[in-house]
Each structure stands twice: as C-alpha cells, then as structure tokens.
Design an enzyme around this catalytic site. Structure first.
Site, short mmCIF file in Angstrom:
data_model
loop_
_atom_site.label_atom_id
_atom_site.label_comp_id
_atom_site.label_asym_id
_atom_site.label_seq_id
_atom_site.Cartn_x
_atom_site.Cartn_y
_atom_site.Cartn_z
N GLY A 261 4.69 -0.51 -3.96
CA GLY A 261 3.66 0.12 -3.15
C GLY A 261 2.80 1.05 -3.97
O GLY A 261 2.85 1.08 -5.19
N HIS A 262 2.02 1.87 -3.25
CA HIS A 262 1.08 2.78 -3.90
C HIS A 262 1.57 4.21 -3.92
O HIS A 262 0.83 5.12 -4.28
CB HIS A 262 -0.28 2.70 -3.21
CG HIS A 262 -0.98 1.40 -3.39
ND1 HIS A 262 -2.24 1.14 -2.91
CD2 HIS A 262 -0.59 0.25 -4.01
CE1 HIS A 262 -2.61 -0.09 -3.22
NE2 HIS A 262 -1.62 -0.66 -3.89
N GLY A 263 2.83 4.44 -3.49
CA GLY A 263 3.42 5.75 -3.61
C GLY A 263 3.45 6.53 -2.33
O GLY A 263 3.28 6.00 -1.22
N ASP B 45 0.86 -1.18 0.00
CA ASP B 45 0.00 0.00 0.00
C ASP B 45 0.90 1.23 0.00
O ASP B 45 2.03 1.17 -0.48
CB ASP B 45 -0.95 -0.02 1.21
CG ASP B 45 -2.28 0.65 0.91
OD1 ASP B 45 -2.27 1.85 0.58
OD2 ASP B 45 -3.33 -0.01 1.01
#
Length: 431
Positions: free
Chosen positions: A277-279, A255
C-alpha cells in the site's frame, strides 16, 4: 489518549424493567486502570448526559436473519431487498437487535441501513460472505453498505465483504476529472458510538471502510486485502469525524492503509500492520474548497512492510486555507519502505505551481526504525506559502536496503526548520 489501552471490549448488559434506560458495563483490557461504563438512553438511542461514550457489543436481543426475508445463499440472486427488510424490522424493534447474515454467499447491490432506530444497540453480524454486484449502476450513492443516521451499531464477523472490485478498477476516478467514483464497501455516516470488528473486507471497488461525520467509532481486528496495484482502495478512510480509533488490524491494499482527511479531531491508529500500500497517511489535505481544520492524530506501534510510503502527511498545492496540528507518529517499524518519513505539501499534478495553503504545525516523528528502499529516508517538503512549524524528529534509525553497495541514507528538507534529538540516522538535514 491512552495509547497503551487495548480496544477489544467484553460487555455485560443489565436491563432493568423498572427504568427506561440500558446500562452497559465494559470490562477493560489489560492496562485499563478502571472499569468503563456507558449509559445508553433507550428512547433517544444516545448516551445519557455526562456518561463516557464507549461503544460496546450487545448481549442478547431479537435476531433478524436475512434468509427469513427471502435472501438466497447462491451467490447469484439479488438479495438487496432482503437485507433492507431485515434492517427495517430490527431498527424498529425494542431493545438490542441483530441482523444476521448466516453462512453462505449473498449478492447485493447498494444497501442503506438508515435510522433513527428504536432498537439499541443494533448488530449487523456477517457469518457468511457478501458480494457487491459488478453493475455500477446499482450504486446511486457510490457506496455499497451504508449505515447512516443511526447510533450504537456493531458490524461484526467472522464473515467477509467481497466488493468484486477487479471489474470496476479500470473505471477509477483519477481525482482530476477523469473516470468515475467507485463505491466504498462500508460507510459509517453520522453514526456515533459504533464499532466495526472481527471481519474481512476484500477487493473493494473504492475505499474499503469510510467513517464520515461520526463520533466515537472503533475499527478493530479487521483484515483488509486488495492487490497492491488496485487503485484508490484505501483500507480505512476517516473524514470530518472525531474520537475514531483504528486498532489491531491487518491492511494491505493498492492505496493508503489508513488515510485521515480534513475536519478530524482526536484520531488514533494503533497496532496496525500495513502492506502492501501507500502507508499510513494524514491527508490528502486541501483537495476540496469546504475542508476544515484537522487536530490531534496519533499513529503508534505500527509496522509497515513493502509500502510506497511510511509515515506520511500530504497536502495539495493551491489548496484552501486550513490548518493541521498535533500529529504524532511514534514507535513505527519500516520493513522495506520507499519513503519512510515524508511530508509532501506539493501533492498534485505538475501544472499547479502555487504552494499549499495548509498550515502544518506541532508535528512529531518519534522512535521510527527499520529499512528504507530509498537513500532519502526522511523527506520534509513543506510549503513555500506556509512553511511547516514545530516539526520534531526524535530517535530515528533508518538504514538503506542498499547499504552493502555503500549507499547511506540521508534527509532532505525544504521550507522547514525541524528540531532533532536522540539517535539520528539519517543525519539531520540541517547538518
């Protein structure tokens, strides 16, 4: 905000027996123009009035090894009460104190380190490995290790927190009523002037580190690891806090590497390596009814590799009314990022039609460069209810990974009139 400062502090403690306070002098990193000092009141466990608030590591003091309280380093026995007893004695001692997790593997359930304490500062030093039990019924507060209502705490390594999350991820909370909330590995709750540094946290069941309702907290030189498909395993989540810095860390999860929620003021993320991940995300905003405004976020000198998003701001549809302002993403490198620059104010399931009520203003994307995995490298999807105000893009240079196939990157904008200057690739969405 002193973005060029280094945050790793060497400390000297001078204890004067004739007075009732502790003087701490922190030697600065290169780039500091002067020496910072903080005066801690030993009676109140808080900074003296008017003194700079700089968390520092302790020098000396009593040591409380968990093995002295019956902890077994076999990786199987439940050592929860040994940790609690060691903390109790350290907390109620005088002067600097240390709870020591020696070499070995120690398994626990929920551990709550609570204050207020007479000792100051208190170090929780992890030399070995801690394992979080797989039995979810052992986590009454959905948290594994909690530091609450106690100031001047240093959590340090070089050991490892292993959440043993793989067995729990199938039970994840999907944020819309399904599943269960999974335990966060390490939580600072109402813990001011504190530090988390020099350790590794892996495979958390939920978030890895959470800073909640705290002031002046530094997370530095930590390594956070979880599989790229592990759900809701944010690296560091910050909520309703102020003056929090995440620095010099490597984070790869399933995430957000760092997520900055509502109610925060003066948050800095610097020199973080993110991926998978999502940044690096501001948000999600507007998920809960009691959220408050966010002001002052700077994310700078970071590198993202093979992430779903890069520099992201996200808010929910049908959100409560709140504002988020003074957000800066600067000097960011994108190495194969699907959405390098993105504002998404329609973040929710498709059945929610109303636009977000989060008012975004004073937003800056500067000196962002690298490779996009999508041909839409810049997405500014603002709310129809409250269009974004004061959005600036400066010196953006993003190429598409499929350039050899003749694919060029482009921008997409909705409900926003951004300003552009310097180098712009992709071209302005207003062109």
């Amino acid at each position: 905000m002193g973005l060029t400062r280094e945050f790793k502090l060497t400390t000297t403690f001078i204890v004067a027996l004739a007075i009732s306070s502790i003087i701490v002098e922190a030697k600065p990193f290169p780039g500091f123009s002067h020496t910072l000092s903080v005066k801690l009141d030993a009676r109140s466990n808080a900074p003296a009035s008017g003194a700079p608030r700089v968390p520092v590591a302790p020098g000396g003091g009593a040591i409380f090894p968990i093995t002295n309280y019956g902890a077994k380093s076999d990786g199987k026995s439940d050592s929860t009460m040994s940790f609690q007893k060691a903390w109790r004695d350290a907390c109620h001692s005088n002067g600097p104190a240390k709870v020591l997790v020696p070499a070995g593997t120690f398994k626990t359930g929920e551990v709550i380190f609570t204050g207020p304490c007479t000792a100051a500062p208190i170090t929780f030093e992890i030399q070995g490995t801690m394992l979080g039990t797989e039995d979810l019924s052992m986590y009454s507060q959905n948290q594994w290790i909690t530091i609450e209502h106690v100031n001047n705490v240093i959590v340090t390594g070089p050991g490892t927190l292993d959440g043993l999350g793989a067995s729990a991820w199938k039970h994840k909370d999907d944020s819309f009523g399904g599943g269960v909330k999974l335990p966060v590995s390490l939580v600072f709750f109402k813990s001011n002037n504190s530090v988390a540094q020099n350790f590794k946290t892996v495979n958390s069941k939920g978030f890895h580190i959470k800073v909640l309702e705290s002031d002046n907290v530094i997370v530095q030189n930590v390594t956070i690891i979880a599989p790229g498909d592990s759900p809701n395993t944010d690296g560091v989540h910050i909520s309703r806090s102020q003056n929090v810095t995440v620095a010099d860390s490597k984070i790869g999860t399933g995430d957000d590497c760092v997520s900055i929620g509502a109610g925060n003021t003066n948050i800095t993320v610097i020199r973080v390596e993110c991926g998978p991940g999502h940044g690096l995300s501001v948000g999600s905003l507007g998920k809960w009814k009691d959220e408050t405004d966010l002001r002052g976020v700077t994310i700078t000198n970071c590198t993202l590799t093979n992430t779903k998003n890069g520099a992201r701001i996200k808010s929910y549809r049908q959100s409560p009314s709140l504002s988020a302002s003074g957000i800066v993403f600067d000097d960011i490198v994108m190495n194969g990022v699907f959405n390098p620059i993105i504002i998404d104010q329609n973040y929710a399931s498709s059945h929610l039609k109303q636009g977000s009520n989060v008012k975004l203003s004073d937003i800056h994307f500067r000196n962002i460069r690298g490779v996009s995995l999508s041909k839409v490298a810049v997405t500014l999807n603002c709310s129809s209810a409250f269009p974004c105000q004061g959005v600036e893009l400066v010196d953006i240079n993003l190429s598409c990974a499929r350039t050899s196939d003749g694919v060029a990157v482009r921008s997409a904008c909705q409900n926003v009139k951004p300003t552009f200057s310097g180098k712009m690739n992709p071209a302005s969405c207003l062109a």
